[in-house]
Write a protein that holds these residues in place. Structure first.
Motif, PDB file in Angstrom:
ATOM      1  N   ARG A   1       0.827  -1.214   0.000  1.00 35.51           N
ATOM      2  CA  ARG A   1       0.000   0.000   0.000  1.00 35.51           C
ATOM      3  C   ARG A   1       0.860   1.262   0.000  1.00 35.51           C
ATOM      4  O   ARG A   1       0.524   2.246  -0.664  1.00 35.51           O
ATOM      5  CB  ARG A   1      -0.936  -0.006   1.206  1.00 35.51           C
ATOM      6  CG  ARG A   1      -2.058  -1.033   1.112  1.00 35.51           C
ATOM      7  CD  ARG A   1      -3.120  -0.800   2.175  1.00 35.51           C
ATOM      8  NE  ARG A   1      -4.172  -1.793   2.117  1.00 35.51           N
ATOM      9  CZ  ARG A   1      -4.206  -2.892   2.872  1.00 35.51           C
ATOM     10  NH1 ARG A   1      -3.232  -3.134   3.732  1.00 35.51           N
ATOM     11  NH2 ARG A   1      -5.204  -3.751   2.767  1.00 35.51           N
TER      12      ARG A   1
ATOM     13  N   LEU B   1       2.184   1.773  -3.519  1.00 32.11           N
ATOM     14  CA  LEU B   1       1.124   2.177  -4.431  1.00 32.11           C
ATOM     15  C   LEU B   1       0.762   3.648  -4.243  1.00 32.11           C
ATOM     16  O   LEU B   1       0.453   4.361  -5.195  1.00 32.11           O
ATOM     17  CB  LEU B   1      -0.118   1.305  -4.229  1.00 32.11           C
ATOM     18  CG  LEU B   1      -0.018  -0.150  -4.702  1.00 32.11           C
ATOM     19  CD1 LEU B   1      -1.292  -0.912  -4.372  1.00 32.11           C
ATOM     20  CD2 LEU B   1       0.266  -0.226  -6.198  1.00 32.11           C
ATOM     21  N   GLN B   2       0.825   4.114  -3.018  1.00 28.15           N
ATOM     22  CA  GLN B   2       0.472   5.507  -2.721  1.00 28.15           C
ATOM     23  C   GLN B   2       1.572   6.484  -3.122  1.00 28.15           C
ATOM     24  O   GLN B   2       1.294   7.599  -3.554  1.00 28.15           O
ATOM     25  CB  GLN B   2       0.179   5.661  -1.221  1.00 28.15           C
ATOM     26  CG  GLN B   2      -1.095   4.979  -0.755  1.00 28.15           C
ATOM     27  CD  GLN B   2      -1.223   4.962   0.768  1.00 28.15           C
ATOM     28  OE1 GLN B   2      -0.472   5.643   1.479  1.00 28.15           O
ATOM     29  NE2 GLN B   2      -2.169   4.193   1.275  1.00 28.15           N
TER      30      GLN B   2
ATOM     31  N   ASN C   1       6.050   5.134  -8.378  1.00 30.49           N
ATOM     32  CA  ASN C   1       5.656   4.852  -9.758  1.00 30.49           C
ATOM     33  C   ASN C   1       6.032   3.425 -10.145  1.00 30.49           C
ATOM     34  O   ASN C   1       6.457   3.170 -11.275  1.00 30.49           O
ATOM     35  CB  ASN C   1       6.327   5.843 -10.711  1.00 30.49           C
ATOM     36  CG  ASN C   1       5.841   7.258 -10.505  1.00 30.49           C
ATOM     37  OD1 ASN C   1       4.644   7.530 -10.536  1.00 30.49           O
ATOM     38  ND2 ASN C   1       6.775   8.182 -10.281  1.00 30.49           N
TER      39      ASN C   1
ATOM     40  N   LEU D   1      -7.065  -3.334  -6.687  1.00 32.02           N
ATOM     41  CA  LEU D   1      -6.305  -2.149  -6.285  1.00 32.02           C
ATOM     42  C   LEU D   1      -5.087  -1.954  -7.188  1.00 32.02           C
ATOM     43  O   LEU D   1      -4.761  -0.817  -7.577  1.00 32.02           O
ATOM     44  CB  LEU D   1      -5.866  -2.286  -4.824  1.00 32.02           C
ATOM     45  CG  LEU D   1      -5.056  -1.115  -4.244  1.00 32.02           C
ATOM     46  CD1 LEU D   1      -5.880   0.165  -4.263  1.00 32.02           C
ATOM     47  CD2 LEU D   1      -4.609  -1.439  -2.815  1.00 32.02           C
ATOM     48  N   LEU D   2      -4.423  -3.034  -7.530  1.00 30.07           N
ATOM     49  CA  LEU D   2      -3.261  -2.948  -8.422  1.00 30.07           C
ATOM     50  C   LEU D   2      -3.680  -2.454  -9.798  1.00 30.07           C
ATOM     51  O   LEU D   2      -3.021  -1.583 -10.377  1.00 30.07           O
ATOM     52  CB  LEU D   2      -2.580  -4.317  -8.530  1.00 30.07           C
ATOM     53  CG  LEU D   2      -1.888  -4.817  -7.270  1.00 30.07           C
ATOM     54  CD1 LEU D   2      -1.471  -6.273  -7.430  1.00 30.07           C
ATOM     55  CD2 LEU D   2      -0.679  -3.963  -6.929  1.00 30.07           C
TER      56      LEU D   2
ATOM     57  N   GLU E   1      -6.246  -0.631 -10.512  1.00 37.23           N
ATOM     58  CA  GLU E   1      -6.639   0.767 -10.369  1.00 37.23           C
ATOM     59  C   GLU E   1      -5.420   1.689 -10.425  1.00 37.23           C
ATOM     60  O   GLU E   1      -5.505   2.828 -10.889  1.00 37.23           O
ATOM     61  CB  GLU E   1      -7.369   0.936  -9.037  1.00 37.23           C
ATOM     62  CG  GLU E   1      -7.897   2.321  -8.734  1.00 37.23           C
ATOM     63  CD  GLU E   1      -8.569   2.380  -7.375  1.00 37.23           C
ATOM     64  OE1 GLU E   1      -8.365   3.372  -6.659  1.00 37.23           O
ATOM     65  OE2 GLU E   1      -9.290   1.415  -7.032  1.00 37.23           O
ATOM     66  N   ASN E   2      -4.279   1.173  -9.989  1.00 39.17           N
ATOM     67  CA  ASN E   2      -3.045   1.961  -9.965  1.00 39.17           C
ATOM     68  C   ASN E   2      -2.119   1.661 -11.139  1.00 39.17           C
ATOM     69  O   ASN E   2      -0.957   2.082 -11.129  1.00 39.17           O
ATOM     70  CB  ASN E   2      -2.305   1.718  -8.647  1.00 39.17           C
ATOM     71  CG  ASN E   2      -2.942   2.415  -7.471  1.00 39.17           C
ATOM     72  OD1 ASN E   2      -2.633   3.564  -7.168  1.00 39.17           O
ATOM     73  ND2 ASN E   2      -3.850   1.726  -6.783  1.00 39.17           N
ATOM     74  N   ASP E   3      -2.611   0.947 -12.144  1.00 37.29           N
ATOM     75  CA  ASP E   3      -1.811   0.597 -13.317  1.00 37.29           C
ATOM     76  C   ASP E   3      -0.532  -0.147 -12.951  1.00 37.29           C
ATOM     77  O   ASP E   3       0.559   0.144 -13.466  1.00 37.29           O
ATOM     78  CB  ASP E   3      -1.457   1.848 -14.140  1.00 37.29           C
ATOM     79  CG  ASP E   3      -2.630   2.339 -14.969  1.00 37.29           C
ATOM     80  OD1 ASP E   3      -3.442   1.499 -15.398  1.00 37.29           O
ATOM     81  OD2 ASP E   3      -2.737   3.553 -15.168  1.00 37.29           O
ATOM     82  N   VAL E   4      -0.658  -1.092 -12.053  1.00 37.59           N
ATOM     83  CA  VAL E   4       0.473  -1.915 -11.627  1.00 37.59           C
ATOM     84  C   VAL E   4       0.154  -3.373 -11.956  1.00 37.59           C
ATOM     85  O   VAL E   4      -0.941  -3.861 -11.679  1.00 37.59           O
ATOM     86  CB  VAL E   4       0.742  -1.760 -10.113  1.00 37.59           C
ATOM     87  CG1 VAL E   4       1.823  -2.737  -9.651  1.00 37.59           C
ATOM     88  CG2 VAL E   4       1.150  -0.326  -9.792  1.00 37.59           C
TER      89      VAL E   4
ATOM     90  N   THR F   1      -4.736  -8.184 -14.864  1.00 39.03           N
ATOM     91  CA  THR F   1      -3.767  -7.475 -14.034  1.00 39.03           C
ATOM     92  C   THR F   1      -2.450  -8.233 -13.990  1.00 39.03           C
ATOM     93  O   THR F   1      -1.394  -7.656 -13.734  1.00 39.03           O
ATOM     94  CB  THR F   1      -4.321  -7.282 -12.602  1.00 39.03           C
ATOM     95  OG1 THR F   1      -5.601  -6.660 -12.682  1.00 39.03           O
ATOM     96  CG2 THR F   1      -3.401  -6.408 -11.761  1.00 39.03           C
TER      97      THR F   1
END
Length: 304
Positions: free
Chosen positions: A157, A160-161, A164, A185-186, A188-191, A256
């Motif tokens: 987390r 992710l916050q 990059n 969540l991943l 959503e964060n383009d990971v 993902t």
């Protein structure tokens, strides 16, 4: 072999990729395994400075001489090791990360590493400094992208916050479904996820029965030996001889996931995995749900 984008980066990795930890230190044999994987469509090779105390990176570097533009190479840093003593300790300091990269570039003979990953991580690490260091290395052109190899939710987390990162390497397979909690969540964060251990120590492979007998005696996560025997029998019936391929397809069903990173200690294992994957019948949503009915939707209990 089809490729998938790694996060929001310009790196596109093959859906199956080679985890190099199991290559061993016999150079000729290891290079044959790497070249076989590349010939069969793999374009991502995953190594780490800690693997065989630097020898693995040397082999990967030698095996990719003259074909650097055809491969994406990932390595990892964070373990300060002493090759002579065979010991290592966790060290995520900026100084060690910078020196670790310098050493990795020297061992591989490369000018840059495509994907540089923090090989672990705790909530007590100087995370902001770690991120700043990776960003600086990227700005210098010594790495193209960076990620983490971690299964600690509190660490994940934070990255992710604040960072990059383009990838997270996590153990993920039908028996270990813990990453599924974090896939939304991943995304959503383009990971992206690089899924290691896709065959669960062989317990989801075509040799599942033998693997459970030898490696599942003490259980696996929350499954005891009898659970594993039961699952392996049902898995065999469900997959109709396509155990390896269906294991990969299950993981890749969620977009993902960028790649299943499998290990191999022989060229035969490489060929078996890739040929099975390429020839397999497509996985339907109904197949996917049926597979999920075999196992538990586990979650990470610690480091939350």
């Amino acid at each position: 072999m089809q490729k998938r984008q790694l996060g929001a980066s310009d790196l596109y990795v093959s859906e199956l990729s080679l985890g190099c930890m199991s290559l061993g230190t016999e150079e000729h044999k290891a290079k044959d395994i790497i070249h076989t994987a590349l010939d069969y469509g793999v374009n991502y090779l995953d190594t780490a400075d800690l693997y065989s105390f630097g020898e693995n990176e040397k082999i990967v570097g030698k095996a990719t001489e003259g074909i650097r533009d055809q491969v994406i190479i990932g390595s990892k840093v964070g373990n300060n090791f002493d090759k002579e003593k065979g010991t290592w300790s966790w060290d995520p300091s900026p100084a060690h990360i910078k020196q670790g990269l310098k050493d990795s570039l020297h061992r591989t003979g490369l000018d840059y590493i495509d994907l540089y990953q923090l090989h672990g991580g705790t909530i007590d690490d100087p995370i902001d400094e770690v991120i700043d260091t990776f960003e600086a290395l990227k700005k210098e052109g010594l790495i193209r992208e960076y990620g983490i190899s971690s299964i600690r939710p509190n660490v994940l987390r934070q990255f992710l916050q604040k960072s990059n990162i383009v990838s997270v390497m996590m153990q993920y397979n039908l028996l270990d479904r813990r990453p599924e909690e974090f896939l939304p969540l991943l995304r959503e964060n383009d990971v992206s996820v690089l899924a290691r251990g896709p065959l669960a120590k062989g317990m989801l492979s075509s040799k599942a029965e033998q693997a459970v007998a030898s490696k599942g005696k003490d259980g696996f996560l929350s499954y005891d030996y009898n659970d594993l025997v039961d699952i392996s029998e049902k898995w065999k019936d469900m997959t109709s001889g396509e155990e390896n391929a269906k294991s990969f397809q299950y993981i890749l069903h969620n977009e993902t996931v960028a790649s299943c990173v499998f290990g191999a200690s022989s060229t035969e294992q490489v060929k078996e995995n890739i040929n099975a994957f390429k020839k397999a019948t497509p996985l339907t949503d109904a197949d996917y749900k049926q597979m999920q009915s075999l196992t538990k939707a586990l979650t990470y209990a610690n480091h939350r």
